[in-house]
Design a protein around this motif. Structure first.
Motif, PDB file in Angstrom:
ATOM      1  N   ILE A 237      -9.221 -26.391 -20.311  1.00  0.00           N
ATOM      2  CA  ILE A 237     -10.563 -26.114 -20.843  1.00  0.00           C
ATOM      3  C   ILE A 237     -10.461 -25.288 -22.126  1.00  0.00           C
ATOM      4  O   ILE A 237     -11.180 -25.538 -23.099  1.00  0.00           O
ATOM      5  CB  ILE A 237     -11.440 -25.392 -19.795  1.00  0.00           C
ATOM      6  N   LEU A 238      -9.558 -24.314 -22.162  1.00  0.00           N
ATOM      7  CA  LEU A 238      -9.377 -23.518 -23.379  1.00  0.00           C
ATOM      8  C   LEU A 238      -8.936 -24.403 -24.544  1.00  0.00           C
ATOM      9  O   LEU A 238      -9.517 -24.346 -25.630  1.00  0.00           O
ATOM     10  CB  LEU A 238      -8.359 -22.395 -23.150  1.00  0.00           C
ATOM     11  N   MET A 239      -7.922 -25.223 -24.330  1.00  0.00           N
ATOM     12  CA  MET A 239      -7.417 -26.082 -25.408  1.00  0.00           C
ATOM     13  C   MET A 239      -8.469 -27.097 -25.850  1.00  0.00           C
ATOM     14  O   MET A 239      -8.654 -27.357 -27.046  1.00  0.00           O
ATOM     15  CB  MET A 239      -6.144 -26.818 -24.958  1.00  0.00           C
ATOM     16  N   TYR A 240      -9.179 -27.667 -24.889  1.00  0.00           N
ATOM     17  CA  TYR A 240     -10.241 -28.626 -25.190  1.00  0.00           C
ATOM     18  C   TYR A 240     -11.355 -27.952 -25.992  1.00  0.00           C
ATOM     19  O   TYR A 240     -11.852 -28.513 -26.981  1.00  0.00           O
ATOM     20  CB  TYR A 240     -10.775 -29.208 -23.880  1.00  0.00           C
ATOM     21  N   GLY A 241     -11.729 -26.756 -25.587  1.00  0.00           N
ATOM     22  CA  GLY A 241     -12.776 -26.031 -26.304  1.00  0.00           C
ATOM     23  C   GLY A 241     -12.371 -25.694 -27.730  1.00  0.00           C
ATOM     24  O   GLY A 241     -13.170 -25.826 -28.662  1.00  0.00           O
TER      25      GLY A 241
ATOM     26  N   PHE B 240     -10.187 -27.293 -29.646  1.00  0.00           N
ATOM     27  CA  PHE B 240     -10.207 -28.531 -30.424  1.00  0.00           C
ATOM     28  C   PHE B 240     -11.638 -28.944 -30.750  1.00  0.00           C
ATOM     29  O   PHE B 240     -11.944 -29.354 -31.875  1.00  0.00           O
ATOM     30  CB  PHE B 240      -9.497 -29.657 -29.666  1.00  0.00           C
ATOM     31  N   ALA B 241     -12.528 -28.811 -29.772  1.00  0.00           N
ATOM     32  CA  ALA B 241     -13.914 -29.227 -29.964  1.00  0.00           C
ATOM     33  C   ALA B 241     -14.616 -28.404 -31.044  1.00  0.00           C
ATOM     34  O   ALA B 241     -15.301 -28.965 -31.906  1.00  0.00           O
ATOM     35  CB  ALA B 241     -14.675 -29.129 -28.645  1.00  0.00           C
ATOM     36  N   VAL B 242     -14.439 -27.084 -31.028  1.00  0.00           N
ATOM     37  CA  VAL B 242     -15.144 -26.270 -32.027  1.00  0.00           C
ATOM     38  C   VAL B 242     -14.584 -26.480 -33.433  1.00  0.00           C
ATOM     39  O   VAL B 242     -15.330 -26.431 -34.411  1.00  0.00           O
ATOM     40  CB  VAL B 242     -15.185 -24.767 -31.674  1.00  0.00           C
ATOM     41  N   VAL B 243     -13.280 -26.731 -33.530  1.00  0.00           N
ATOM     42  CA  VAL B 243     -12.707 -27.040 -34.844  1.00  0.00           C
ATOM     43  C   VAL B 243     -13.277 -28.369 -35.347  1.00  0.00           C
ATOM     44  O   VAL B 243     -13.603 -28.513 -36.530  1.00  0.00           O
ATOM     45  CB  VAL B 243     -11.161 -27.057 -34.792  1.00  0.00           C
TER      46      VAL B 243
ATOM     47  N   THR C 239     -17.934 -29.672 -27.351  1.00  0.00           N
ATOM     48  CA  THR C 239     -18.080 -28.217 -27.361  1.00  0.00           C
ATOM     49  C   THR C 239     -18.954 -27.749 -26.193  1.00  0.00           C
ATOM     50  O   THR C 239     -18.583 -26.831 -25.461  1.00  0.00           O
ATOM     51  CB  THR C 239     -18.685 -27.751 -28.699  1.00  0.00           C
ATOM     52  N   LEU C 240     -20.088 -28.392 -26.032  1.00  0.00           N
ATOM     53  CA  LEU C 240     -20.984 -28.025 -24.931  1.00  0.00           C
ATOM     54  C   LEU C 240     -20.335 -28.300 -23.576  1.00  0.00           C
ATOM     55  O   LEU C 240     -20.455 -27.496 -22.648  1.00  0.00           O
ATOM     56  CB  LEU C 240     -22.304 -28.779 -25.052  1.00  0.00           C
ATOM     57  N   LEU C 241     -19.612 -29.414 -23.478  1.00  0.00           N
ATOM     58  CA  LEU C 241     -18.954 -29.757 -22.228  1.00  0.00           C
ATOM     59  C   LEU C 241     -17.876 -28.736 -21.859  1.00  0.00           C
ATOM     60  O   LEU C 241     -17.736 -28.351 -20.699  1.00  0.00           O
ATOM     61  CB  LEU C 241     -18.354 -31.163 -22.319  1.00  0.00           C
TER      62      LEU C 241
ATOM     63  N   ALA D  33     -12.171 -16.654 -28.415  1.00  0.00           N
ATOM     64  CA  ALA D  33     -11.217 -17.637 -28.935  1.00  0.00           C
ATOM     65  C   ALA D  33     -11.946 -18.750 -29.687  1.00  0.00           C
ATOM     66  O   ALA D  33     -11.501 -19.173 -30.766  1.00  0.00           O
ATOM     67  CB  ALA D  33     -10.379 -18.220 -27.802  1.00  0.00           C
ATOM     68  N   LEU D  34     -13.074 -19.226 -29.150  1.00  0.00           N
ATOM     69  CA  LEU D  34     -13.840 -20.272 -29.836  1.00  0.00           C
ATOM     70  C   LEU D  34     -14.366 -19.768 -31.178  1.00  0.00           C
ATOM     71  O   LEU D  34     -14.279 -20.464 -32.198  1.00  0.00           O
ATOM     72  CB  LEU D  34     -14.999 -20.761 -28.969  1.00  0.00           C
ATOM     73  N   PHE D  35     -14.918 -18.554 -31.183  1.00  0.00           N
ATOM     74  CA  PHE D  35     -15.389 -17.980 -32.445  1.00  0.00           C
ATOM     75  C   PHE D  35     -14.245 -17.856 -33.441  1.00  0.00           C
ATOM     76  O   PHE D  35     -14.387 -18.193 -34.618  1.00  0.00           O
ATOM     77  CB  PHE D  35     -16.025 -16.611 -32.212  1.00  0.00           C
ATOM     78  N   GLY D  36     -13.105 -17.349 -32.983  1.00  0.00           N
ATOM     79  CA  GLY D  36     -11.944 -17.198 -33.858  1.00  0.00           C
ATOM     80  C   GLY D  36     -11.490 -18.526 -34.433  1.00  0.00           C
ATOM     81  O   GLY D  36     -11.149 -18.618 -35.614  1.00  0.00           O
TER      82      GLY D  36
END
Length: 133
Positions: free
Chosen positions: A44-48, A50-53, A80-82, A111-114
């Motif tokens: 989920i961390l890696m997916y998130g 990638f999604a936000v980038v 991102t939402l998922l 991490a997503l913000f970063g």
């Protein structure tokens, strides 16, 4: 107007990404969760990330007039939402202390913000360098 981001903001962005990812991963490493649970949260961390980038890139591309298909744009936002929903559901159902759940949630969001900020800075630096050529 293309302005290069300040070194302070670039540094702070990398710190946010490192602190969020590092905290999340260290928390997983040291937790008493089963390996499949750790794998779920890691994925989920890696997916998130990638999604936000992808969201940042597609939004920026559209602002700069670079073609982005509606499908890719929509999938980026959906991903991102998922990722956020999947983390929320996982934490909601986890047998963790509330403080641990909060730790993972905030480390994930940091991490997503970063990742978004680092991608923005990378893009801004690239745009400024191309403009100088």
């Amino acid at each position: 107007m293309n302005q290069k981001p300040s070194m302070a903001f670039v540094f702070a962005s990398w710190i946010a990404l490192g602190a969020g990812m590092g905290g999340f991963l260290i928390g997983l490493w040291r937790s008493d969760m089963l390996l499949n649970e750790k794998g779920y949260y890691f994925t989920i961390l890696m997916y998130g990330l990638f999604a936000v980038v992808s969201v940042q890139k597609s939004v920026r591309d559209r602002l700069e007039g670079i073609p982005v298909t509606d499908m890719y744009y929509g999938l980026s936002w959906l991903s991102t939402l998922l990722a956020v929903v999947l983390l929320t559901v996982g934490l909601w159902n986890a047998t963790l202390l509330p403080s641990e759940k909060g730790f993972y949630a905030f480390a994930f969001l940091l991490a997503l913000f970063g990742a978004i900020a680092v991608q923005k800075n990378t893009r801004d630096n690239q745009t400024v360098e191309i403009g100088r050529s």
